[in-house]
Design a protein around this motif. Structure first.
Motif: not given
Length: 272
Positions: A189-218
């Motif tokens: 369960a701890q390993q699954e929780a760590e994996r889920a947390r990693f996926i969430v953090e990765k999505a958050e980072q991708q979201k931030k990268a997309a926002v930064i890229s859009a702001e740069g294009d704008s």
């Protein structure tokens, strides 16, 4: 005459045999690493401890009891409970030997099989007392502390019986089947929780990268619009020239490109 001589020799041989038997029964050996306690039929156990070597005693009256004073190992398994009521299987390895000066008291109060009578009982008592202070998780993560506490308490307890413990160590420590399965499920369960947390953090980072890229294009589009408003179409023409220059440079480096002069007819002779 000869008969008398042989009879005398026979009597002498018999006397020597009897004397040799008496002398032999009056001698006993104490091997290296051993000590002897003398039991006297009239005075009881003597307080003197006999060392290594060959010694005399009074036949029939005295009897030597030999003790092994070298360090000897013994494994003692114990089943007890932890602080959180989990069954724990522990095997304790003890390296013990008797106190030489206390051998008469050990023989009188406990007996020759002192290790069979004393060690299992005091080991079980000390282990149950120490293990009950820790929960199952602490027994795993703080094993060194548990071993040291058991060694200290057991050494002090064994000293009251005239025993010296040269080494005390936990060689085996396991839990019940239910607890082991629960620990495995918790780890999964701890390993699954760590994996889920990693996926969430990765999505958050991708979201931030997309926002930064859009702001740069704008921001880039805004700067281009401002430049066009200020300088007119000159910036576009400049970018066209730069692009054409880059294309021409790339084509010039390619071997598959052939330049034909403009305004002239060139006949290509192809093989029939």
């Amino acid at each position: 005459m000869a008969a008398k001589v042989f009879e005398s020799i026979g009597k002498l041989g018999l006397a020597l045999a009897v004397a040799g038997g008496v002398v032999n029964s009056a001698l006993y050996n104490v091997d290296a690493g051993h000590r002897a306690v003398i039991f006297d039929r009239f005075r009881g156990v003597q307080d003197v401890v006999v060392g290594e070597g060959t010694h005399f005693l009074i036949p029939w009256v005295q009897k030597p009891i030999i003790f092994d004073c070298r360090s000897r190992p013994r494994n003692i398994p114990v089943i007890t409970g932890s602080k959180d009521l989990q069954n724990v299987n522990i095997t304790l390895r003890i390296l013990f030997r008797p106190v030489t000066a206390q051998l008469p008291r050990i023989f009188t109060s406990i007996g020759e099989d002192y290790d069979e009578r004393v060690l299992p009982s005091i080991t079980t008592e000390i282990l149950k007392s120490v293990v009950a202070r820790f929960d199952a998780g602490e027994l795993i993560t703080q094993r060194e502390l548990v071993s040291r506490q058991v060694s200290e308490d057991l050494t002090e307890r064994a000293a009251t019986f005239g025993l010296i413990l040269d080494d005390v160590s936990l060689t085996h420590l396991t839990f019940g089947k239910e607890f082991t399965e629960a620990v495995e499920m918790k780890q999964v369960a701890q390993q699954e929780a760590e994996r889920a947390r990693f996926i969430v953090e990765k999505a958050e980072q991708q979201k931030k990268a997309a926002v930064i890229s859009a702001e740069g294009d704008s921001k880039a589009a805004e700067l281009i619009a401002n430049s066009l408003a200020t300088a007119g179409d000159g910036l576009i023409e400049l970018r066209k020239l730069e692009a054409a220059e880059d294309i021409a440079y790339q084509l010039s480096r390619s071997r598959n490109i052939t330049y034909l002069p403009s305004g002239q007819s060139v006949l290509l002779q192809l093989p029939q």
